[in-house]
Scaffold this motif. Structure first.
Motif, PDB file in Angstrom:
ATOM      1  N   THR A 268       5.918   5.492 -73.211  1.00 57.78           N
ATOM      2  CA  THR A 268       7.297   6.150 -73.203  1.00 57.78           C
ATOM      3  C   THR A 268       7.256   7.700 -73.065  1.00 57.78           C
ATOM      4  O   THR A 268       6.413   8.135 -73.463  1.00 57.78           O
ATOM      5  CB  THR A 268       7.960   5.790 -74.556  1.00 57.78           C
ATOM      6  OG1 THR A 268       8.053   4.589 -74.708  1.00 57.78           O
ATOM      7  CG2 THR A 268       9.178   6.573 -74.584  1.00 57.78           C
ATOM      8  N   LEU A 269       8.155   8.032 -72.190  1.00 58.23           N
ATOM      9  CA  LEU A 269       8.231   9.711 -72.079  1.00 58.23           C
ATOM     10  C   LEU A 269       9.783  10.103 -72.418  1.00 58.23           C
ATOM     11  O   LEU A 269      10.438  10.033 -71.501  1.00 58.23           O
ATOM     12  CB  LEU A 269       7.733  10.047 -70.361  1.00 58.23           C
ATOM     13  CG  LEU A 269       6.314  10.200 -70.389  1.00 58.23           C
ATOM     14  CD1 LEU A 269       6.221  10.171 -68.863  1.00 58.23           C
ATOM     15  CD2 LEU A 269       5.524  10.975 -71.093  1.00 58.23           C
ATOM     16  N   GLY A 270       9.784  10.138 -73.554  1.00 58.56           N
ATOM     17  CA  GLY A 270      11.157  10.769 -74.157  1.00 58.56           C
ATOM     18  C   GLY A 270      11.302  12.057 -74.093  1.00 58.56           C
ATOM     19  O   GLY A 270      10.345  12.813 -73.511  1.00 58.56           O
ATOM     20  N   ALA A 271      12.527  12.694 -74.113  1.00 59.69           N
ATOM     21  CA  ALA A 271      12.735  14.073 -73.973  1.00 59.69           C
ATOM     22  C   ALA A 271      12.005  14.736 -75.214  1.00 59.69           C
ATOM     23  O   ALA A 271      11.716  14.251 -76.309  1.00 59.69           O
ATOM     24  CB  ALA A 271      14.264  14.278 -73.949  1.00 59.69           C
ATOM     25  N   TRP A 305      12.242   6.009 -71.222  1.00 56.57           N
ATOM     26  CA  TRP A 305      12.696   7.109 -70.151  1.00 56.57           C
ATOM     27  C   TRP A 305      13.780   7.924 -70.559  1.00 56.57           C
ATOM     28  O   TRP A 305      14.264   7.881 -71.824  1.00 56.57           O
ATOM     29  CB  TRP A 305      13.093   6.305 -68.767  1.00 56.57           C
ATOM     30  CG  TRP A 305      14.196   7.170 -67.927  1.00 56.57           C
ATOM     31  CD1 TRP A 305      13.772   7.881 -66.901  1.00 56.57           C
ATOM     32  CD2 TRP A 305      15.410   7.222 -67.991  1.00 56.57           C
ATOM     33  NE1 TRP A 305      14.846   8.596 -66.076  1.00 56.57           N
ATOM     34  CE2 TRP A 305      16.174   8.074 -66.849  1.00 56.57           C
ATOM     35  CE3 TRP A 305      16.352   6.440 -68.709  1.00 56.57           C
ATOM     36  CZ2 TRP A 305      17.249   8.199 -66.971  1.00 56.57           C
ATOM     37  CZ3 TRP A 305      17.812   6.862 -68.592  1.00 56.57           C
ATOM     38  CH2 TRP A 305      18.302   7.796 -67.542  1.00 56.57           C
ATOM     39  N   HIS A 306      13.582   9.242 -70.152  1.00 53.20           N
ATOM     40  CA  HIS A 306      14.773  10.209 -70.443  1.00 53.20           C
ATOM     41  C   HIS A 306      15.434  10.801 -69.186  1.00 53.20           C
ATOM     42  O   HIS A 306      14.951  10.822 -68.435  1.00 53.20           O
ATOM     43  CB  HIS A 306      14.433  11.252 -71.614  1.00 53.20           C
ATOM     44  CG  HIS A 306      13.817  12.365 -70.855  1.00 53.20           C
ATOM     45  ND1 HIS A 306      12.285  12.062 -70.986  1.00 53.20           N
ATOM     46  CD2 HIS A 306      13.804  13.464 -70.250  1.00 53.20           C
ATOM     47  CE1 HIS A 306      11.898  13.265 -70.465  1.00 53.20           C
ATOM     48  NE2 HIS A 306      12.794  14.169 -70.230  1.00 53.20           N
ATOM     49  N   SER A 307      16.834  10.748 -69.366  1.00 52.72           N
ATOM     50  CA  SER A 307      17.455  11.419 -68.196  1.00 52.72           C
ATOM     51  C   SER A 307      16.880  12.703 -67.521  1.00 52.72           C
ATOM     52  O   SER A 307      16.803  13.741 -68.325  1.00 52.72           O
ATOM     53  CB  SER A 307      18.803  11.658 -68.434  1.00 52.72           C
ATOM     54  OG  SER A 307      19.702  12.233 -67.335  1.00 52.72           O
ATOM     55  N   GLY A 308      16.739  12.793 -66.240  1.00 52.56           N
ATOM     56  CA  GLY A 308      16.138  14.256 -65.545  1.00 52.56           C
ATOM     57  C   GLY A 308      14.676  14.104 -65.372  1.00 52.56           C
ATOM     58  O   GLY A 308      13.990  14.973 -64.799  1.00 52.56           O
ATOM     59  N   LEU A 309      14.015  12.796 -66.001  1.00 54.50           N
ATOM     60  CA  LEU A 309      12.584  12.802 -66.075  1.00 54.50           C
ATOM     61  C   LEU A 309      12.193  12.866 -64.248  1.00 54.50           C
ATOM     62  O   LEU A 309      10.971  13.472 -64.257  1.00 54.50           O
ATOM     63  CB  LEU A 309      12.072  11.813 -66.437  1.00 54.50           C
ATOM     64  CG  LEU A 309      10.605  11.413 -66.788  1.00 54.50           C
ATOM     65  CD1 LEU A 309       9.787  12.571 -67.413  1.00 54.50           C
ATOM     66  CD2 LEU A 309      10.091   9.935 -67.184  1.00 54.50           C
ATOM     67  N   GLY A 310      12.806  12.271 -63.431  1.00 54.98           N
ATOM     68  CA  GLY A 310      12.292  12.370 -62.011  1.00 54.98           C
ATOM     69  C   GLY A 310      12.391  13.533 -61.620  1.00 54.98           C
ATOM     70  O   GLY A 310      11.186  14.201 -60.900  1.00 54.98           O
ATOM     71  N   SER A 311      13.291  14.736 -61.625  1.00 55.44           N
ATOM     72  CA  SER A 311      13.245  16.225 -61.321  1.00 55.44           C
ATOM     73  C   SER A 311      12.304  16.701 -62.043  1.00 55.44           C
ATOM     74  O   SER A 311      11.575  17.641 -61.572  1.00 55.44           O
ATOM     75  CB  SER A 311      14.437  16.617 -61.534  1.00 55.44           C
ATOM     76  OG  SER A 311      15.541  15.926 -61.105  1.00 55.44           O
ATOM     77  N   LEU A 312      11.776  16.317 -63.325  1.00 57.01           N
ATOM     78  CA  LEU A 312      10.508  16.999 -64.014  1.00 57.01           C
ATOM     79  C   LEU A 312       9.151  16.619 -63.306  1.00 57.01           C
ATOM     80  O   LEU A 312       8.416  17.465 -62.898  1.00 57.01           O
ATOM     81  CB  LEU A 312      10.634  16.905 -65.372  1.00 57.01           C
ATOM     82  CG  LEU A 312      11.605  17.125 -66.236  1.00 57.01           C
ATOM     83  CD1 LEU A 312      11.522  16.576 -67.715  1.00 57.01           C
ATOM     84  CD2 LEU A 312      11.527  18.812 -66.336  1.00 57.01           C
TER      85      LEU A 312
END
Length: 360
Positions: A268-271, A305-312
């Protein structure tokens, strides 16, 4: 699974390789143990990498998944080393455990400077810094086995093939199964009986389940899945991918330094802090920045997942190991797929994989 393993073995043989140098079991889901067992039975493996969990933590995972004392995979939760080494057809060199990361751990060192090609033995060495066994591990059943050949990777340590390639695992402690001091004290005798008294194992496991439910409740929200992250890439930080061929369209890998891989298992990669700790672990040597090939966590599940992870992360290839037609899970979830849509999503499943060959 059998077809995939056979295809992998055929491809390796065609390239002149007769065994796996490193096989990784990222987490202890029952179906993963079953599939990994098939790999062990049909492959020569130089090193197996496992996250280290205490016997109590492993048994809690078994309980959460409904594994009974009569199930074949239950032997893994009792003694992962003995279970793997007893599999028919297995040929394992050593088993290395990755300890959970901690707040006081030193940051991983940057990659060592690349050197000339090694001369001498055809088989390259695999090196890693070793740690002392963790507290309580002396009670592990495998400690009494003559052929255990178990070592522990130093926290923050890399596994490397000097001076070419390295692997850097990360064992996120926030995902460890719940085991408070009070619960550990109450469960210690039960765990010892489960390990050492096979005749009463089923009844004792039921007692442990009731004790766990009394402390933490029966909600599925209490289920945490420890899952290794694993970075794989060249030790030369300036290494460029000279050429590559792939059976699937990917991003701009040729001529780039971003051809390292990041495997996430069911992690898991939470914010917030969870991502910050992950980023901190892989910051030295620009490892995260160079990881252009990403296996998206848990088949693209929204809860991991958290929103914006792709852009990070900005991967050049976002690999989803998933089955969108599965009626129960329908992975990947739409929000996750949208987040990675600009970063070359690639789905792999039982009929279609990803094969990438290159040189640097």
């Amino acid at each position: 699974m059998a077809d995939a393993i056979a295809s992998c073995n055929f491809r390796r043989s065609a390239l002149g390789f007769n065994r796996l140098d490193l096989a990784v079991l990222s987490h202890f889901d029952r179906d993963h143990i079953s599939g990994f067992s098939r790999l062990v039975q049909t492959s020569r493996i130089r090193m197996i990498l496992l996250p280290y969990l205490t016997p109590l933590q492993r048994l809690v995972l078994a309980l959460q998944q409904g594994v009974s004392a009569d199930d074949a995979e239950f032997g893994f939760y009792i003694d992962p080393v003995g279970y793997l080494r007893a599999l028919d057809g297995g040929d394992i060199g050593e088993i290395v455990f990755v300890l959970a990361s901690g707040p006081d751990d030193e940051l991983p060192p940057p990659p060592i400077e690349p050197g000339p090609d090694l001369e001498g033995p055809e088989e390259p060495p695999i090196k890693f810094p070793e740690d002392t066994p963790p507290e309580g591990s002396q009670d592990e059943l495998f400690c009494a086995q003559d052929n255990a050949n178990v070592r522990y990777l130093k926290r923050g340590g890399t596994i490397s093939v000097p001076f070419d390639w390295e692997f850097l695992p990360y064992n996120d402690p926030s995902m460890l199964p719940k085991a408070t001091k009070r619960f550990q004290l109450a469960a210690s005798k039960l765990v010892q009986d489960i390990l050492t008294v096979p005749t009463t194992r089923s009844a004792t496991l039921d007692k442990l389940k009731k004790l766990y439910d009394a402390h933490f409740g029966k909600s599925s929200k209490n289920r945490n899945i420890i899952s290794l992250f694993l970075y794989s890439g060249p030790v030369n930080q300036s290494a460029v991918l000279l050429w590559h061929s792939s059976n699937r369209p990917l991003g701009s890998l040729a001529g780039s330094t971003r051809f390292s891989q990041m495997y996430t298992g069911d992690g898991t990669l939470g914010a917030g802090k969870q991502f910050a700790d992950f980023e901190k672990h892989y910051r030295p040597g620009s490892r995260l920045a160079r990881a252009g090939i990403l296996q998206v966590m848990h088949h693209g599940a929204e809860g991991n997942w958290h929103s914006g992870l792709g852009s990070l992360l900005k991967p050049e290839a976002s690999i989803f190991s998933s089955d969108p037609d599965h009626k129960g899970y329908a992975h990947p979830h739409a929000a996750v797929l949208r987040d990675f849509w600009s970063f070359h999503p690639v789905q792999v499943d039982g009929s279609q994989g990803l094969h990438l060959l290159g040189a640097f």
